[in-house]
Motif scaffolding. Structure first.
Motif, PDB file in Angstrom:
ATOM      1  N   ALA A 493       3.572   5.902  -1.165  1.00 27.10           N
ATOM      2  CA  ALA A 493       2.752   4.876  -1.800  1.00 27.10           C
ATOM      3  C   ALA A 493       2.645   5.210  -3.281  1.00 27.10           C
ATOM      4  CB  ALA A 493       1.375   4.839  -1.158  1.00 27.10           C
ATOM      5  N   PRO A 494       2.642   4.219  -4.126  1.00 28.40           N
ATOM      6  CA  PRO A 494       2.593   4.496  -5.567  1.00 28.40           C
ATOM      7  C   PRO A 494       1.276   5.178  -5.944  1.00 28.40           C
ATOM      8  CG  PRO A 494       2.282   2.167  -5.116  1.00 28.40           C
ATOM      9  CD  PRO A 494       2.651   2.795  -3.827  1.00 28.40           C
ATOM     10  N   THR A 498      -0.836  -0.290  -9.485  1.00 27.73           N
ATOM     11  CA  THR A 498      -0.800  -1.571 -10.192  1.00 27.73           C
ATOM     12  C   THR A 498      -0.300  -2.628  -9.194  1.00 27.73           C
ATOM     13  OG1 THR A 498       1.472  -1.250 -10.855  1.00 27.73           O
ATOM     14  CG2 THR A 498      -0.226  -0.482 -12.379  1.00 27.73           C
ATOM     15  N   GLU A 499      -0.519  -3.867  -9.558  1.00 28.52           N
ATOM     16  CA  GLU A 499      -0.107  -4.955  -8.662  1.00 28.52           C
ATOM     17  C   GLU A 499       1.403  -4.911  -8.435  1.00 28.52           C
ATOM     18  OE1 GLU A 499      -0.634  -9.705  -8.750  1.00 28.52           O
ATOM     19  OE2 GLU A 499      -2.283  -8.531  -9.605  1.00 28.52           O
ATOM     20  N   TYR A 505       6.140  -1.507  -3.350  1.00 29.92           N
ATOM     21  CA  TYR A 505       5.946  -0.621  -2.214  1.00 29.92           C
ATOM     22  C   TYR A 505       5.959  -1.422  -0.913  1.00 29.92           C
ATOM     23  CZ  TYR A 505       3.320   2.151   1.197  1.00 29.92           C
ATOM     24  OH  TYR A 505       2.918   2.790   2.327  1.00 29.92           O
ATOM     25  N   GLU A 506       5.207  -2.545  -0.909  1.00 30.47           N
ATOM     26  CA  GLU A 506       5.124  -3.339   0.308  1.00 30.47           C
ATOM     27  C   GLU A 506       6.471  -3.927   0.708  1.00 30.47           C
ATOM     28  OE1 GLU A 506       1.901  -6.073  -0.274  1.00 30.47           O
ATOM     29  OE2 GLU A 506       0.476  -4.400  -0.240  1.00 30.47           O
TER      30      GLU A 506
END
Lengths: 647, 72
Positions: A493-494, A498-499, A505-506
């Motif tokens: 996971a980052p 940030t968005e 990641y998703e």
């Protein structure tokens, strides 16, 4: 419940009368053993429930095509579940002689029969005067009613008669000839016409009238050049309307279902059930609803063409062109409609009376490139075809797109020709089509037609579409053991959430999960089979998931290559695809593999909704399975040859 | 024997009979009994099918079908 049958020749306004009497209280069911639908309507007349059965329009009780058999089967068997207590025969008042044949056949069998003189307005405009007294003298036991189904005159009288107790009449099944006794039927018809001629000479007087509006209009509409031109312009207008107008409600449905899914996703607890609802059921329902705008719009316009009488002219001017392929003029509109979407196209084949010609039309209709192929075509063309000008003014990309559409049309006609060779016993190809006079459409009929078609699609085909959606969801959401979670957990996971980073990641997680799902395994499993076509397992997964609908191919590729926001801008996906390399370092998406995929999508039956509609229309799983099979073989061979030619 | 398929446009004729064929009962039921007056109203591009006035209504038929109908 009291059953009353509605009989009549085609083009007598029988359906208008049926719609007038029953409104939206209609039900479409089955007659046993035939492919023709049973249209019932329900009326409540002074407390009495009555089922009115609208039988297919026929000129005689003796069947001349498979669909017409149902009339004979029902009235020849008093034990039949649909055997009526009373019969209404609708007659076109402008043509009593021919219409009376069917009436006398039914009347003589001993039914309580109403003789409904419909279209009385047209008759008086054309100078006909009908003397009821002469008809009553000839048919003393019949109830004779004048109606005008357009404006509703005579309906209350008809309803009152329907509610009355039946009068006992002697049943005379012996007046019926055997189904295969053609000589007997011919002799009987000749005797009946001799009798009818005498009745008509007493009952009808005609004042001479001038050449009517229809014959003037026909000078233009069946003209050797103008006739085709007018038809093409009309088609263009119809397609433009379907494409442009349907896209708005389709976008709303798309947005609505995806918003609903993501909203439910946030409020429901995480788990399999939520995933089933959010990723399986709701997109499945969306996949059914998304077709409604196209179906409704196309049938709205086709119903207008039918109602005005123009459709018979289209059939007339195109019949000769279609005959060499084992089709007839009635196949033209279904096939052309398939360029928008094969589903309404296939549903529009009902008017083809020959079962072999109808089946052939149904089987080849999905070969015509539909609008759902367009996203696949545009993505792949942008990916592998350079945008350059050839022959001075043609854009190569546009040319390829045109060639793909042409390939679809030509193969549809060729396959139709091949299917024709398969029918051992040729069914009699009968054209014989009444040319109705031009009239203004009855909007009530148009509305009910649209409503019925949408209803049939949603409730009959919708079930199958939903079931397949759920199966596809399960295959993409589950994998052997806990592989999916295991591999997804490996992605870091980052750190800075940030968005942009979260979205990245998703999409990586989604990509890895799909790879390790059953669907992913199936994609890898079929890789050896699709390798000769130039595809890898990632394309394999996308091919499998796009069985739901062709445009899903684009979304699946986006998931696998973990590209998000593909809807707004396909450029990101195209760049990513262009960068893909095989193990040996050559690009994955070359001219050869791209063209091979394009050809695959021209031929392959990648649409579960079409499959469901073919099952609905042929009332058997046999034909959709054959269709998937032959189209699959064509797709595979076509793609293989293309790949070889261009590598 | 003259057939309906050979009848020139807008020339009235009478049906004599229908040749033996599977279509015979169907054509008869459409009102083409002996003695019926018929007239070819117009033809499709390529001359086939044709639209025939059968004193009372217009029926379109292929030439192969019109070839079964004997007229005078």
């Amino acid at each position: 419940m009291k059953k009353i049958a509605l009989f009549g020749n085609p083009n007598t306004g029988k359906s208008s009368l049926f719609n007038r009497l029953t409104g939206l209280r209609q039900h479409v069911g089955n007659f046993p053993g035939v492919t023709v639908d049973k249209h019932s309507g329900f009326l409540n007349i002074s407390g009495k429930e009555i089922e009115l059965i609208d039988f297919p329009g026929t000129y005689s009780i003796y069947p001349r095509s498979k669909d017409e058999e149902v009339v004979y089967n029902v009235i020849s068997n008093p034990k039949d579940a649909n055997f009526p207590e009373k019969a209404i025969v609708v007659l076109d008042s402008t043509n009593l002689e021919r219409n009376l044949l069917l009436f006398t056949q039914i009347y003589d069998m001993g039914f309580n029969t109403a003789l409904v003189l419909n279209m009385t307005d047209v008759a008086s405009r054309n100078g006909f005067e009908i003397h009821i007294s002469a008809l009553l003298e000839a048919f003393p036991d019949a109830k004779i009613i004048r109606t005008n189904a357009r404006i509703g005159t005579g309906l209350s009288e008809l309803k009152a008669w329907m509610a009355e107790e039946s009068v006992p009449r002697e049943t005379r099944q012996q007046t019926l000839k055997a189904k295969n006794d053609l000589e007997g039927q011919i002799a009987d018809t000749n005797t009946r016409f001799d009798h009818i001629k005498k009745i008509v000479s007493q009952a009808v007087s005609k004042k001479p009238t001038e050449a009517n509006f229809s014959s003037k209009l026909d000078k233009w509409l069946v003209h050797p050049v103008l006739g085709y031109l007018i038809f093409l312009v009309l088609l263009l207008v119809i397609f433009q309307t379907v494409f442009t107008l349907a896209s708005y409600p389709m976008d709303w449905i798309d947005l609505g279902t995806s918003s609903l899914a993501s909203w439910l996703g946030t409020i429901m607890p995480e788990g399999v059930f939520t995933s089933l609802i959010v990723d399986g059921v709701i997109p499945g329902i969306g996949g059914v609803l998304i077709f409604i705008p196209q179906i409704a719009l196309l049938f709205f316009m086709l119903a207008i063409l039918e109602e005005t009488g123009y459709m018979a002219r289209v059939v007339f001017i195109t019949d000769k062109l279609m005959r060499p392929f084992g089709l007839n003029g009635k196949s033209v509109v279904p096939l052309l409609s398939s360029a928008a979407c094969a589903i309404p196209g296939i549903m529009a084949t009902r008017t083809i009376s020959s079962w072999q010609e109808r089946l052939t039309t149904i089987l080849v209709a999905p070969l015509i490139s539909c609008s759902a192929r367009l996203p696949v075509y545009t993505l792949l063309i942008a990916l592998v075809i350079p945008s350059k000008i050839v022959l001075g003014f043609l854009n190569l990309q546009g040319l390829v797109l045109f060639a793909l559409y042409l390939l679809g049309i030509i193969s549809a006609l060729l396959v139709a020709w091949v299917i024709k060779q398969f029918f051992k016993k040729k069914e009699l190809s009968v054209f014989l089509l009444e040319m109705p006079a031009y009239k203004t459409p009855r909007w009530g009929n148009v509305g009910i037609e649209v409503f019925e078609k949408v209803k049939i699609f949603v409730f009959d085909a919708g079930k199958i579409i939903l079931a397949i959606s759920i199966i596809l969801w399960a295959l993409a959401s589950f994998g052997p053991g806990n592989d999916m979670e295991h591999y997804a957990g490996k992605i870091q996971a980052p750190k800075v959430q940030t968005e942009e980073a979260m979205a990245d990641y998703e999409s990586q997680v989604a990509s890895v999960k799909l790879e390790h799902s059953y669907m992913g395994h199936m994609g890898k499993f079929i890789e050896p089979v699709i390798k000769p076509l130039g595809y890898d397992w990632k394309m394999g997964i996308s091919l499998l998931t796009s069985f739901a609908a062709r445009e899903v191919f684009v979304g699946s590729l986006a998931t696998i290559y973990s590209v998000h926001e593909v809807d707004d801008d396909p450029k990101q996906l195209i760049d990513k695809l262009k960068a893909q390399k095989r193990d040996d370092g050559t690009p994955t998406y070359t001219l050869a593999s791209g063209l091979s995929l394009l050809v695959f999508y021209v031929f392959a039956m990648q649409c579960m909704a079409t499959l469901a509609v073919v099952k609905r229309e042929t009332k058997s799983w046999k034909w959709p399975i054959i269709q998937v099979g032959y189209m699959g073989v064509l797709a595979y061979l076509g793609a293989y040859i293309t790949f070889i030619l261009f590598s | 024997m003259k057939k309906l398929a050979q009848l020139p446009l807008h020339q009235k004729a009478r049906v004599l009979g229908i040749s033996e064929s599977e279509l015979k009962p169907k054509l008869l039921e459409m009102g083409l009994y002996p003695g019926k007056e018929v007239e070819v109203l117009f033809k499709a591009p390529f001359g086939d099918p044709i639209a025939v006035d059968i004193s009372g209504y217009t029926l379109s038929m292929r030439l192969s079908e019109a070839n079964l109908i004997e007229v005078e």
